[in-house]
Design a protein around this motif. Structure first.
Motif, short mmCIF file in Angstrom:
data_model
loop_
_atom_site.label_atom_id
_atom_site.label_comp_id
_atom_site.label_asym_id
_atom_site.label_seq_id
_atom_site.Cartn_x
_atom_site.Cartn_y
_atom_site.Cartn_z
N ALA A 536 0.81 -1.22 0.00
CA ALA A 536 0.00 0.00 0.00
C ALA A 536 0.85 1.27 0.00
N MET A 537 2.17 1.14 0.22
CA MET A 537 3.06 2.30 0.28
C MET A 537 3.61 2.68 -1.08
N ILE A 538 3.22 1.99 -2.14
CA ILE A 538 3.78 2.23 -3.47
C ILE A 538 3.55 3.68 -3.92
N GLY A 539 2.41 4.27 -3.54
CA GLY A 539 2.10 5.65 -3.95
C GLY A 539 3.10 6.65 -3.41
N LYS A 540 3.51 6.47 -2.15
CA LYS A 540 4.48 7.40 -1.55
C LYS A 540 5.86 7.25 -2.18
N VAL A 541 6.25 6.00 -2.47
CA VAL A 541 7.54 5.78 -3.12
C VAL A 541 7.53 6.43 -4.52
N TYR A 542 6.42 6.26 -5.24
CA TYR A 542 6.26 6.87 -6.56
C TYR A 542 6.39 8.39 -6.47
N PHE A 543 5.76 8.99 -5.48
CA PHE A 543 5.78 10.44 -5.31
C PHE A 543 7.21 10.95 -5.14
N TRP A 544 8.00 10.30 -4.29
CA TRP A 544 9.35 10.78 -4.04
C TRP A 544 10.27 10.55 -5.24
N MET A 545 9.99 9.54 -6.02
CA MET A 545 10.76 9.35 -7.24
C MET A 545 10.42 10.43 -8.28
N VAL A 546 9.16 10.84 -8.33
CA VAL A 546 8.77 11.96 -9.22
C VAL A 546 9.50 13.23 -8.81
N MET A 547 9.59 13.47 -7.51
CA MET A 547 10.30 14.66 -7.03
C MET A 547 11.78 14.61 -7.42
N ALA A 548 12.40 13.45 -7.27
CA ALA A 548 13.82 13.32 -7.58
C ALA A 548 14.08 13.53 -9.06
N TYR A 549 13.22 12.94 -9.92
CA TYR A 549 13.41 13.11 -11.36
C TYR A 549 13.24 14.58 -11.76
N SER A 550 12.24 15.24 -11.21
CA SER A 550 11.99 16.63 -11.56
C SER A 550 13.15 17.53 -11.15
N PHE A 551 13.76 17.25 -10.02
CA PHE A 551 14.93 18.02 -9.58
C PHE A 551 16.08 17.86 -10.58
N LEU A 552 16.32 16.62 -11.01
CA LEU A 552 17.38 16.38 -11.99
C LEU A 552 17.03 17.04 -13.33
N GLY A 553 15.75 16.98 -13.72
CA GLY A 553 15.32 17.62 -14.96
C GLY A 553 15.52 19.12 -14.94
N LEU A 554 15.28 19.75 -13.80
CA LEU A 554 15.49 21.20 -13.69
C LEU A 554 16.97 21.55 -13.90
N ILE A 555 17.86 20.70 -13.39
CA ILE A 555 19.28 20.95 -13.60
C ILE A 555 19.62 20.89 -15.09
N MET A 556 19.09 19.89 -15.80
CA MET A 556 19.36 19.75 -17.22
C MET A 556 18.78 20.91 -18.02
N LEU A 557 17.60 21.41 -17.62
CA LEU A 557 16.98 22.53 -18.32
C LEU A 557 17.87 23.76 -18.32
N TRP A 558 18.53 23.99 -17.23
CA TRP A 558 19.32 25.21 -17.10
C TRP A 558 20.70 25.06 -17.74
N MET A 559 21.02 23.88 -18.24
CA MET A 559 22.33 23.65 -18.82
C MET A 559 22.36 23.67 -20.33
N ASN A 560 21.23 23.35 -21.00
CA ASN A 560 21.24 23.14 -22.45
C ASN A 560 20.06 23.80 -23.14
N PRO A 561 20.24 24.22 -24.42
CA PRO A 561 19.12 24.72 -25.24
C PRO A 561 18.27 23.57 -25.75
#
Length: 628
Positions: A536-561
């Motif tokens: 039943a905890m799968i939703g919380k694990v999914y949420f934190w993985m979404v947060m981690a990916y988005s943080f990494l994506g923001l770094i890539m956005l600011w680096m490249n056109p």
């Protein structure tokens, strides 16, 4: 319906055996097999439910993974790369997209084959094959690296900026304010893309709602443009382009017969002049101060000057196409391929569909829809509103006998219909309609720079709607008096930009869900530590993985056109899809019972599909390294 996903979401998985590596035998005495790596847990056992029968009043029950994956597919490849290629070469190179979509369609069916039998996504199955999960973890982390680049959010920011700037084309390379606007807007789109993944109950249902709206809105607007403002010749060009196998880009003057006159069929770009090849210029400006020129000067209209302009028309001349089979039989020699845009052409083929490892999520959606053995496994819930939804750590398989084999075949046909009648048509239409924009509303030979690929067609649409040409429906019927003029042109200009946003931004939602879902599902089964976590905890694990990916994506956005992100991502996509095709084939042969394995036609076609994508990635890589 017997397979209604909502009826099975709360069903508990079969109890695991004391050793923690699978389920005890069912009451009938069937012991689930344990093929492949013993580091992965043994499957549970259960009964295969029957596939739904088609009932007209319940037609919506047949809208499954093909709808979500098809709407997700209408993104960067269809809106950006397809039009970028067709603006320069017309529809002649779309045959590469045909091969890609057909190959991906077969791949989608094959990944679903595994899920119908086990209830597990294909990515989990990959980790079950030898030499084991640790080996495949390294391999697929490398292959999936392209998904880290959030190019859809980067390009979706451009139409928003143009609207905010009142029609001014953004120039982030040279205007600091525009650079900051682009980064902040793209970051906002990326963050907003997380919202449907956090709220709504089951994540799959939220995706289905978002993608359905996108499909209706985008197709509706583009069909209006296609019916009322496009000429029949445009649709002939696009339609035949999907079947012009062997056509390649070349550099060639228009005087094919050498008589010095513009003969019928020689006016490639429709400008009324007998054009010659205009030399490509090297960059002369060092924009980043590293001592090496990396960009070009800008002309009076603010566009980069990349070619000699011998005739003063503002467009580079010399781009053309030639068919290798016609050239060989007519002249006995093969044409010299122009590799100038080969990276973008390969990228168009890579994501004309879903592309890369994005297609693997079709098997995740098959599971979440409750098809086949997915009925017994569960689904991933959203963080908010997903109470009562859980996901088993281990897949469930059935005993193959005459009764279950009959049901299996019905399920396989069910998946086949979903892909052939929904996913494939959505991909072809989703590429044809945006390509229509560039062929109809932009002059042949138009080149986009790296910031305005999402916006050039909007300018062309606005001009043509304001002054409709002869031969389009609004002119032939006299409706141009009502549906023409500057006010209509401005309306359609803004609507085209907004349509571009609708295409790109929701696809970012699917991209985030795809990469998080792939790896979460895999670790949920392969990690001994995670297998101890309450399902039943799968939703919380999914949420934190979404947060981690988005943080990494923001770094890539600011680096490249944007287009740098596209090229880097799609080069990875081709290699990933090529290798994944072959691995999926091996998996289905090794892990599935003999009665459920693919036949020889599917096996050969899967190998050829893998080679096709791998070679596209290799050619694009060699071009980027300057070797061709």
């Amino acid at each position: 319906m017997t397979n209604d996903s909502d009826q099975r979401l709360g069903s508990a998985p079969a109890a695991e055996n004391p050793g923690g590596d699978g389920a005890a035998p069912d009451p009938g005495g069937f012991v689930p097999p344990h093929p492949g790596s013993r580091k992965m847990p043994r499957w549970n056992s259960g009964e295969l439910i029957d596939a739904p029968r088609f009932v007209r009043k319940h037609w919506y029950a047949f809208l499954g993974p093909g709808l979500v994956a098809g709407a997700s597919a209408i993104g960067g490849g269809e809106w950006l790369l397809g039009p970028l290629v067709t603006a320069r070469y017309g529809g002649a190179l779309l045959w590469l997209a045909t091969l890609s979509i057909l190959a991906q369609g077969l791949y989608n069916i094959e990944v679903s084959r595994y899920t119908l039998y086990t209830g597990e996504p294909i990515f989990t199955g990959k980790f079950r094959t030898l030499p084991g999960p640790q080996f495949w973890l390294v391999v697929y982390l490398v292959l999936d690296f392209g998904t880290v680049f959030p190019y859809l959010a980067a390009t979706a920011a451009t139409p928003v900026m143009i609207l905010l700037l009142g029609g001014e084309m953004p120039a982030p390379d040279s205007v600091p304010l525009h650079w900051w606007m682009h980064k902040l807007t793209a970051s906002g789109i990326l963050v907003a893309s997380m919202v449907p993944l956090i709220f709504g109950g089951k994540v799959y249902n939220s995706l289905k709602a978002v993608m359905s709206f996108k499909l209706v809105a985008v197709f509706g607007f583009l069909l209006i443009l296609a019916v009322f403002y496009s000429r029949p010749s445009t649709w002939i060009d696009i339609g035949t382009g999907f079947f012009k196998f062997g056509t390649v880009p070349v550099l060639s003057g228009e005087d094919r017969n050498g008589n010095g006159r513009l003969d019928p069929g020689e006016d490639w770009d429709g400008d009324g002049h007998l054009d010659v090849v205009e030399r490509r210029l090297e960059p002369t400006i060092d924009s980043d101060g590293d001592g090496r020129p990396d960009t070009w000067e800008r002309g009076p209209q603010g566009r980069l000057v990349k070619h000699e302009d011998l005739d003063g028309d503002g467009y580079p001349d010399g781009a053309n196409v030639e068919n290798v089979f016609v050239a060989w039989f007519a002249k006995g020699v093969l044409p010299t391929v122009d590799f100038t845009l080969i990276a973008f052409i390969a990228a168009m083929a890579a994501i004309a569909g879903n592309g890369g490892l994005g297609n693997t999520t079709v098997s995740n959606f098959t599971r979440d829809q409750g098809w086949g053995m997915g009925h017994h496994v569960g689904a991933i819930p959203s963080m908010v509103g997903g109470k009562g939804i859980s996901l088993s750590h281990v897949g469930t398989v059935f005993e193959v006998d005459r009764h279950s084999l009959t049901r299996w075949r019905r399920w396989y046909r069910h998946v086949l219909r979903d892909q052939c009648l929904i996913w494939m048509p959505a991909c072809f239409i989703g590429l044809a309609l945006p390509s229509m924009l560039s062929v109809e509303f932009l002059r042949r030979g138009t080149e986009a720079d790296r910031w305005n690929a999402a916006a050039l067609t909007a300018e062309g649409v606005g001009r043509q709607v304001a002054n409709p040409p002869d031969g389009v429906l609004v002119t032939l019927t006299g409706l141009s008096q009502v549906l023409g003029g500057s006010s209509w042109g401005n309306l359609f200009w803004g609507s085209t930009l907004f349509c571009g946003f609708l295409v790109l931004a929701p696809s970012m939602v699917g991209t985030i869900d795809g990469i998080v879902r792939r790896w979460l599902d895999t670790f949920w089964t392969s990690s001994a530590w995670l297998r101890k976590v309450d399902p039943a905890m799968i939703g919380k694990v999914y949420f934190w993985m979404v947060m981690a990916y988005s943080f990494l994506g923001l770094i890539m956005l600011w680096m490249n056109p944007p287009t740098t992100l596209i090229k880097l991502a799609t080069i990875c996509f081709n290699f990933a899809l090529g290798i994944s095709c072959c691995h999926t084939l091996v998996l289905n042969i090794v892990l599935l019972p003999p009665e459920l394995r693919p036949g020889w036609f599917v096996r050969v076609t899967m190998v050829l599909s893998g080679l096709f994508f791998f070679l596209l990635g290799l050619v694009a890589t060699l071009r980027e390294l300057g070797q061709i």
